[in-house]
Design a protein around this motif. Structure first.
Motif, PDB file in Angstrom:
ATOM      1  N   TRP A 119     -22.313  -0.143 -56.062  1.00  0.00           N
ATOM      2  CA  TRP A 119     -23.279  -0.918 -56.851  1.00  0.00           C
ATOM      3  C   TRP A 119     -24.523  -1.262 -56.043  1.00  0.00           C
ATOM      4  O   TRP A 119     -25.451  -1.870 -56.556  1.00  0.00           O
ATOM      5  CB  TRP A 119     -22.627  -2.189 -57.396  1.00  0.00           C
ATOM      6  CG  TRP A 119     -21.395  -1.888 -58.197  1.00  0.00           C
ATOM      7  CD1 TRP A 119     -20.109  -2.148 -57.854  1.00  0.00           C
ATOM      8  CD2 TRP A 119     -21.328  -1.209 -59.462  1.00  0.00           C
ATOM      9  NE1 TRP A 119     -19.235  -1.688 -58.816  1.00  0.00           N
ATOM     10  CE2 TRP A 119     -19.967  -1.114 -59.825  1.00  0.00           C
ATOM     11  CE3 TRP A 119     -22.286  -0.664 -60.320  1.00  0.00           C
ATOM     12  CZ2 TRP A 119     -19.543  -0.518 -60.995  1.00  0.00           C
ATOM     13  CZ3 TRP A 119     -21.859  -0.069 -61.494  1.00  0.00           C
ATOM     14  CH2 TRP A 119     -20.503  -0.003 -61.818  1.00  0.00           C
ATOM     15  N   ASP A 120     -24.535  -0.893 -54.774  1.00  0.00           N
ATOM     16  CA  ASP A 120     -25.673  -1.167 -53.894  1.00  0.00           C
ATOM     17  C   ASP A 120     -26.599   0.055 -53.879  1.00  0.00           C
ATOM     18  O   ASP A 120     -26.291   1.078 -53.273  1.00  0.00           O
ATOM     19  CB  ASP A 120     -25.164  -1.478 -52.481  1.00  0.00           C
ATOM     20  CG  ASP A 120     -26.268  -1.862 -51.519  1.00  0.00           C
ATOM     21  OD1 ASP A 120     -27.459  -1.766 -51.885  1.00  0.00           O
ATOM     22  OD2 ASP A 120     -25.943  -2.250 -50.375  1.00  0.00           O
ATOM     23  N   THR A 121     -27.732  -0.054 -54.570  1.00  0.00           N
ATOM     24  CA  THR A 121     -28.661   1.074 -54.712  1.00  0.00           C
ATOM     25  C   THR A 121     -29.156   1.580 -53.366  1.00  0.00           C
ATOM     26  O   THR A 121     -29.228   2.790 -53.141  1.00  0.00           O
ATOM     27  CB  THR A 121     -29.870   0.659 -55.581  1.00  0.00           C
ATOM     28  OG1 THR A 121     -29.388   0.092 -56.797  1.00  0.00           O
ATOM     29  CG2 THR A 121     -30.748   1.840 -55.925  1.00  0.00           C
ATOM     30  N   ALA A 122     -29.511   0.660 -52.464  1.00  0.00           N
ATOM     31  CA  ALA A 122     -30.021   1.060 -51.145  1.00  0.00           C
ATOM     32  C   ALA A 122     -28.955   1.828 -50.360  1.00  0.00           C
ATOM     33  O   ALA A 122     -29.257   2.838 -49.709  1.00  0.00           O
ATOM     34  CB  ALA A 122     -30.481  -0.160 -50.364  1.00  0.00           C
ATOM     35  N   ALA A 123     -27.710   1.372 -50.436  1.00  0.00           N
ATOM     36  CA  ALA A 123     -26.620   2.050 -49.725  1.00  0.00           C
ATOM     37  C   ALA A 123     -26.379   3.444 -50.307  1.00  0.00           C
ATOM     38  O   ALA A 123     -26.134   4.403 -49.569  1.00  0.00           O
ATOM     39  CB  ALA A 123     -25.350   1.217 -49.787  1.00  0.00           C
ATOM     40  N   LEU A 124     -26.459   3.565 -51.629  1.00  0.00           N
ATOM     41  CA  LEU A 124     -26.311   4.876 -52.276  1.00  0.00           C
ATOM     42  C   LEU A 124     -27.383   5.845 -51.800  1.00  0.00           C
ATOM     43  O   LEU A 124     -27.102   6.982 -51.423  1.00  0.00           O
ATOM     44  CB  LEU A 124     -26.411   4.722 -53.799  1.00  0.00           C
ATOM     45  CG  LEU A 124     -25.225   4.114 -54.536  1.00  0.00           C
ATOM     46  CD1 LEU A 124     -25.616   3.777 -55.964  1.00  0.00           C
ATOM     47  CD2 LEU A 124     -24.033   5.048 -54.524  1.00  0.00           C
ATOM     48  N   LYS A 125     -28.622   5.370 -51.813  1.00  0.00           N
ATOM     49  CA  LYS A 125     -29.753   6.213 -51.405  1.00  0.00           C
ATOM     50  C   LYS A 125     -29.615   6.632 -49.945  1.00  0.00           C
ATOM     51  O   LYS A 125     -29.796   7.796 -49.595  1.00  0.00           O
ATOM     52  CB  LYS A 125     -31.072   5.477 -51.627  1.00  0.00           C
ATOM     53  CG  LYS A 125     -32.305   6.307 -51.287  1.00  0.00           C
ATOM     54  CD  LYS A 125     -33.575   5.506 -51.526  1.00  0.00           C
ATOM     55  CE  LYS A 125     -34.820   6.292 -51.187  1.00  0.00           C
ATOM     56  NZ  LYS A 125     -34.895   6.786 -49.830  1.00  0.00           N
ATOM     57  N   ASN A 126     -29.283   5.665 -49.074  1.00  0.00           N
ATOM     58  CA  ASN A 126     -29.142   5.967 -47.640  1.00  0.00           C
ATOM     59  C   ASN A 126     -28.020   6.969 -47.381  1.00  0.00           C
ATOM     60  O   ASN A 126     -28.163   7.863 -46.540  1.00  0.00           O
ATOM     61  CB  ASN A 126     -28.914   4.686 -46.844  1.00  0.00           C
ATOM     62  CG  ASN A 126     -30.155   3.829 -46.773  1.00  0.00           C
ATOM     63  OD1 ASN A 126     -31.273   4.313 -46.933  1.00  0.00           O
ATOM     64  ND2 ASN A 126     -29.977   2.541 -46.556  1.00  0.00           N
ATOM     65  N   ALA A 127     -26.906   6.824 -48.097  1.00  0.00           N
ATOM     66  CA  ALA A 127     -25.778   7.748 -47.908  1.00  0.00           C
ATOM     67  C   ALA A 127     -26.166   9.168 -48.327  1.00  0.00           C
ATOM     68  O   ALA A 127     -25.857  10.144 -47.635  1.00  0.00           O
ATOM     69  CB  ALA A 127     -24.566   7.265 -48.703  1.00  0.00           C
ATOM     70  N   LEU A 128     -26.877   9.286 -49.452  1.00  0.00           N
ATOM     71  CA  LEU A 128     -27.309  10.607 -49.922  1.00  0.00           C
ATOM     72  C   LEU A 128     -28.367  11.203 -48.996  1.00  0.00           C
ATOM     73  O   LEU A 128     -28.345  12.402 -48.710  1.00  0.00           O
ATOM     74  CB  LEU A 128     -27.828  10.515 -51.354  1.00  0.00           C
ATOM     75  CG  LEU A 128     -26.739  10.260 -52.413  1.00  0.00           C
ATOM     76  CD1 LEU A 128     -27.360   9.875 -53.738  1.00  0.00           C
ATOM     77  CD2 LEU A 128     -25.831  11.465 -52.571  1.00  0.00           C
ATOM     78  N   ASP A 129     -29.294  10.356 -48.523  1.00  0.00           N
ATOM     79  CA  ASP A 129     -30.301  10.823 -47.564  1.00  0.00           C
ATOM     80  C   ASP A 129     -29.636  11.346 -46.293  1.00  0.00           C
ATOM     81  O   ASP A 129     -30.001  12.410 -45.779  1.00  0.00           O
ATOM     82  CB  ASP A 129     -31.273   9.691 -47.205  1.00  0.00           C
ATOM     83  CG  ASP A 129     -32.210   9.325 -48.353  1.00  0.00           C
ATOM     84  OD1 ASP A 129     -32.214  10.031 -49.380  1.00  0.00           O
ATOM     85  OD2 ASP A 129     -32.931   8.319 -48.219  1.00  0.00           O
ATOM     86  N   ASP A 130     -28.669  10.592 -45.786  1.00  0.00           N
ATOM     87  CA  ASP A 130     -27.959  11.005 -44.572  1.00  0.00           C
ATOM     88  C   ASP A 130     -27.188  12.302 -44.793  1.00  0.00           C
ATOM     89  O   ASP A 130     -27.108  13.152 -43.904  1.00  0.00           O
ATOM     90  CB  ASP A 130     -27.009   9.909 -44.091  1.00  0.00           C
ATOM     91  CG  ASP A 130     -27.748   8.705 -43.509  1.00  0.00           C
ATOM     92  OD1 ASP A 130     -28.957   8.837 -43.215  1.00  0.00           O
ATOM     93  OD2 ASP A 130     -27.119   7.640 -43.366  1.00  0.00           O
ATOM     94  N   GLY A 131     -26.624  12.448 -45.998  1.00  0.00           N
ATOM     95  CA  GLY A 131     -25.903  13.686 -46.318  1.00  0.00           C
ATOM     96  C   GLY A 131     -26.829  14.892 -46.325  1.00  0.00           C
ATOM     97  O   GLY A 131     -26.497  15.950 -45.786  1.00  0.00           O
ATOM     98  N   ALA A 132     -28.007  14.730 -46.938  1.00  0.00           N
ATOM     99  CA  ALA A 132     -28.991  15.831 -46.972  1.00  0.00           C
ATOM    100  C   ALA A 132     -29.471  16.159 -45.568  1.00  0.00           C
ATOM    101  O   ALA A 132     -29.643  17.328 -45.204  1.00  0.00           O
ATOM    102  CB  ALA A 132     -30.167  15.442 -47.866  1.00  0.00           C
ATOM    103  N   LYS A 133     -29.667  15.121 -44.775  1.00  0.00           N
ATOM    104  CA  LYS A 133     -30.108  15.299 -43.385  1.00  0.00           C
ATOM    105  C   LYS A 133     -29.059  16.088 -42.597  1.00  0.00           C
ATOM    106  O   LYS A 133     -29.382  17.009 -41.852  1.00  0.00           O
ATOM    107  CB  LYS A 133     -30.313  13.905 -42.780  1.00  0.00           C
ATOM    108  CG  LYS A 133     -31.019  13.870 -41.468  1.00  0.00           C
ATOM    109  CD  LYS A 133     -31.230  12.411 -41.085  1.00  0.00           C
ATOM    110  CE  LYS A 133     -32.050  12.271 -39.860  1.00  0.00           C
ATOM    111  NZ  LYS A 133     -32.307  10.873 -39.499  1.00  0.00           N
ATOM    112  N   LYS A 134     -27.807  15.742 -42.796  1.00  0.00           N
ATOM    113  CA  LYS A 134     -26.715  16.416 -42.094  1.00  0.00           C
ATOM    114  C   LYS A 134     -26.653  17.899 -42.474  1.00  0.00           C
ATOM    115  O   LYS A 134     -26.462  18.764 -41.618  1.00  0.00           O
ATOM    116  CB  LYS A 134     -25.394  15.719 -42.422  1.00  0.00           C
ATOM    117  CG  LYS A 134     -24.214  16.186 -41.603  1.00  0.00           C
ATOM    118  CD  LYS A 134     -23.019  15.298 -41.871  1.00  0.00           C
ATOM    119  CE  LYS A 134     -21.790  15.721 -41.114  1.00  0.00           C
ATOM    120  NZ  LYS A 134     -21.927  15.740 -39.686  1.00  0.00           N
ATOM    121  N   VAL A 135     -26.840  18.192 -43.758  1.00  0.00           N
ATOM    122  CA  VAL A 135     -26.815  19.582 -44.210  1.00  0.00           C
ATOM    123  C   VAL A 135     -27.951  20.376 -43.559  1.00  0.00           C
ATOM    124  O   VAL A 135     -27.741  21.474 -43.042  1.00  0.00           O
ATOM    125  CB  VAL A 135     -26.914  19.671 -45.752  1.00  0.00           C
ATOM    126  CG1 VAL A 135     -27.110  21.110 -46.209  1.00  0.00           C
ATOM    127  CG2 VAL A 135     -25.673  19.066 -46.406  1.00  0.00           C
TER     128      VAL A 135
END
Length: 198
Positions: A24-40
């Motif tokens: 439910w934390d929008t910032a945490a969702l965005k950061n997790a997805l950003d980090d995932g894209a960065k890792k890829v």
């Protein structure tokens, strides 16, 4: 297995743990997805991260803090009211630089969270540049990942983006399902790379 190998293995095990966040934390969702894209982009494609955008921001902040420190030291050795003109100049300079920083983050960084360099294997041509940015508005489930490619030789750019619901990439416990997210990032990168070749 030596100590260094053991430390490396432990570090890999820590990094490979699934990312779990409060869904439910929008910032945490965005950061997790950003980090995932960065890792890829960095791990799977082997690109090298460039810190030039962050360095620019740090440079502006360092100068601003330098003015503040100079004002503090000057006032210590020349107490107010003698230090008044220097304090005024330093305070105005600090606020001016904060304005410059705002313009820099708005128009130069533009929400970019990763600048990745595709190094020329021969080492002759300039590096190709990949810029990733994202948007996830508050109280919205639509995550937009934008990718921009800049050719190192011609300086021509190509871009693309995907918009998906965050529910597609997280399970009910708030764990990022990288096996569902990675193909989307790869497909976007491949689409832009294919356009580039054509």
């Amino acid at each position: 297995m030596g100590k260094e190998d053991l430390k490396t293995q432990q570090w890999k095990n820590i990094e490979e743990k699934p990312v779990k966040i409060d869904k439910w934390d929008t910032a945490a969702l965005k950061n997790a997805l950003d980090d995932g894209a960065k890792k890829v982009m960095l791990d799977k494609f082997g690109f090298k991260e460039s810190h030039s955008l962050m360095d620019g921001r740090l440079f502006i902040c360092t100068i601003a803090v330098g003015f503040a420190m100079f004002a503090l030291i000057w006032d210590y050795f020349n107490p107010f009211p003698e230090s008044r003109p220097v304090l005024i100049i330093c305070v105005l300079s600090y606020f001016f630089l904060m304005g410059v920083l705002t313009v820099y983050t708005t128009y130069k960084e533009k929400g970019i969270f990763l600048v990745a360099l595709d190094k020329d294997r021969a080492g002759v041509d300039p590096d190709n540049r990949w810029e990733l940015s994202s948007i996830l508005k508050k109280y919205d489930d639509k995550y937009t990942l934008s990718m921009n490619f800049i050719d190192g030789t011609s300086r021509k750019s190509r871009s693309g983006k995907i918009t998906k619901s965050v529910a597609e990439f997280f399970d009910e416990n708030g764990t990022l399902c990288i096996d569902r997210y990675e193909p989307e990032v790869r497909m976007l990168q491949n689409r832009i790379a294919t356009d580039k070749k054509e």
